[in-house]
Motif scaffolding. Structure first.
Motif, PDB file in Angstrom:
ATOM      1  N   ASN A 144      47.698  43.939  45.750  1.00 48.74           N
ATOM      2  CA  ASN A 144      48.335  44.093  47.053  1.00 48.74           C
ATOM      3  C   ASN A 144      47.833  43.154  48.148  1.00 48.74           C
ATOM      4  OD1 ASN A 144      49.953  46.213  46.103  1.00 48.74           O
ATOM      5  ND2 ASN A 144      48.263  47.645  46.374  1.00 48.74           N
ATOM      6  N   ASP A 145      46.984  42.222  47.837  1.00 44.91           N
ATOM      7  CA  ASP A 145      46.433  41.331  48.854  1.00 44.91           C
ATOM      8  C   ASP A 145      47.501  40.352  49.332  1.00 44.91           C
ATOM      9  OD1 ASP A 145      45.053  39.481  50.420  1.00 44.91           O
ATOM     10  OD2 ASP A 145      43.254  39.631  49.180  1.00 44.91           O
ATOM     11  N   GLY A 146      47.855  40.431  50.606  1.00 49.94           N
ATOM     12  CA  GLY A 146      48.900  39.588  51.173  1.00 49.94           C
ATOM     13  C   GLY A 146      48.492  38.140  51.401  1.00 49.94           C
ATOM     14  N   LEU A 147      47.204  37.831  51.259  1.00 54.62           N
ATOM     15  CA  LEU A 147      46.739  36.463  51.470  1.00 54.62           C
ATOM     16  C   LEU A 147      46.834  35.600  50.213  1.00 54.62           C
ATOM     17  CD1 LEU A 147      43.608  37.182  53.686  1.00 54.62           C
ATOM     18  CD2 LEU A 147      45.903  36.478  54.412  1.00 54.62           C
ATOM     19  N   VAL A 148      47.210  36.209  49.098  1.00 55.70           N
ATOM     20  CA  VAL A 148      47.321  35.470  47.842  1.00 55.70           C
ATOM     21  C   VAL A 148      48.505  34.514  47.936  1.00 55.70           C
ATOM     22  CG1 VAL A 148      47.721  35.656  45.357  1.00 55.70           C
ATOM     23  CG2 VAL A 148      46.273  37.339  46.519  1.00 55.70           C
ATOM     24  N   GLN A 149      48.278  33.249  47.586  1.00 50.71           N
ATOM     25  CA  GLN A 149      49.343  32.248  47.632  1.00 50.71           C
ATOM     26  C   GLN A 149      49.859  31.899  46.238  1.00 50.71           C
ATOM     27  OE1 GLN A 149      46.667  29.770  49.992  1.00 50.71           O
ATOM     28  NE2 GLN A 149      48.341  29.550  51.452  1.00 50.71           N
ATOM     29  N   ILE A 150      49.022  32.076  45.228  1.00 48.15           N
ATOM     30  CA  ILE A 150      49.400  31.751  43.849  1.00 48.15           C
ATOM     31  C   ILE A 150      49.040  32.940  42.975  1.00 48.15           C
ATOM     32  CG2 ILE A 150      48.980  30.230  41.878  1.00 48.15           C
ATOM     33  CD1 ILE A 150      48.094  28.073  43.950  1.00 48.15           C
ATOM     34  N   ARG A 151      49.996  33.371  42.158  1.00 45.69           N
ATOM     35  CA  ARG A 151      49.749  34.440  41.178  1.00 45.69           C
ATOM     36  C   ARG A 151      50.231  33.965  39.818  1.00 45.69           C
ATOM     37  NH1 ARG A 151      48.350  39.428  43.097  1.00 45.69           N
ATOM     38  NH2 ARG A 151      48.708  39.758  45.303  1.00 45.69           N
TER      39      ARG A 151
END
Length: 160
Positions: A144-151
């Motif tokens: 749920n981390d909204g700061l993630v740019q790449i998954r």
């Protein structure tokens, strides 16, 4: 501290062999940057932690005990930093930071490639990256981390 793209992979189990391999491959053992690396090795690789070791690791966490999850920030051999996190669920999150003081447009591609390499090397189901991204201390934070740019990839379903 210059801006960094932080890259992480998830290991469903906190495996001593995988943790040892990560340390040997990526951490500057001569100058680890945190003396608690020896404590971590005794606790999570050798299985020989003392009460003092457990107390030292608890200081790294967000809560009162290592059960709340904690992160160990270390000097890396090649990358800007190496991060080892033990989550609340007992999983491990392994991370490397890519130094990016010039905000290079190539950094996200480097991060994707590093995620792919780390996932393959450590048989990880998922990876993620972002600028100045803190490591997840739980499955919920990972997802749920909204700061993630790449998954990349997905965590395995939780077992009941």
């Amino acid at each position: 501290m210059p801006p960094c793209m932080d890259v992480y992979i998830w290991l469903p189990k906190c495996d001593a062999g995988e943790l040892s391999r990560f340390i040997e491959s990526y951490v500057d053992r001569e100058r680890p940057g945190d003396d608690r690396l020896a404590t971590f090795i005794r606790a999570y690789i050798e299985g020989a932690a003392s009460d003092d070791d457990r107390a030292a690791l608890a200081e790294l966490g967000r809560g009162d005990t290592p059960d709340d999850g904690f992160s160990l920030y270390l000097e890396a051999r090649v990358h800007y930093a190496a991060i080892i996190t033990i989550t609340r669920e007992g999983s491990a999150v392994l991370g490397l930071s890519i130094d990016d003081p010039d905000d290079s447009p190539e950094t996200p591609a480097l991060a994707r490639a590093l995620i792919g390499r780390l996932r393959a090397d450590f048989r990880s189901p998922a990876g993620r990256a972002g600028f100045e991204l803190a490591p997840a201390h739980s499955r919920e934070e990972w997802e749920n981390d909204g700061l993630v740019q790449i998954r990349e990839g997905e965590l395995p379903r939780e077992t009941l």
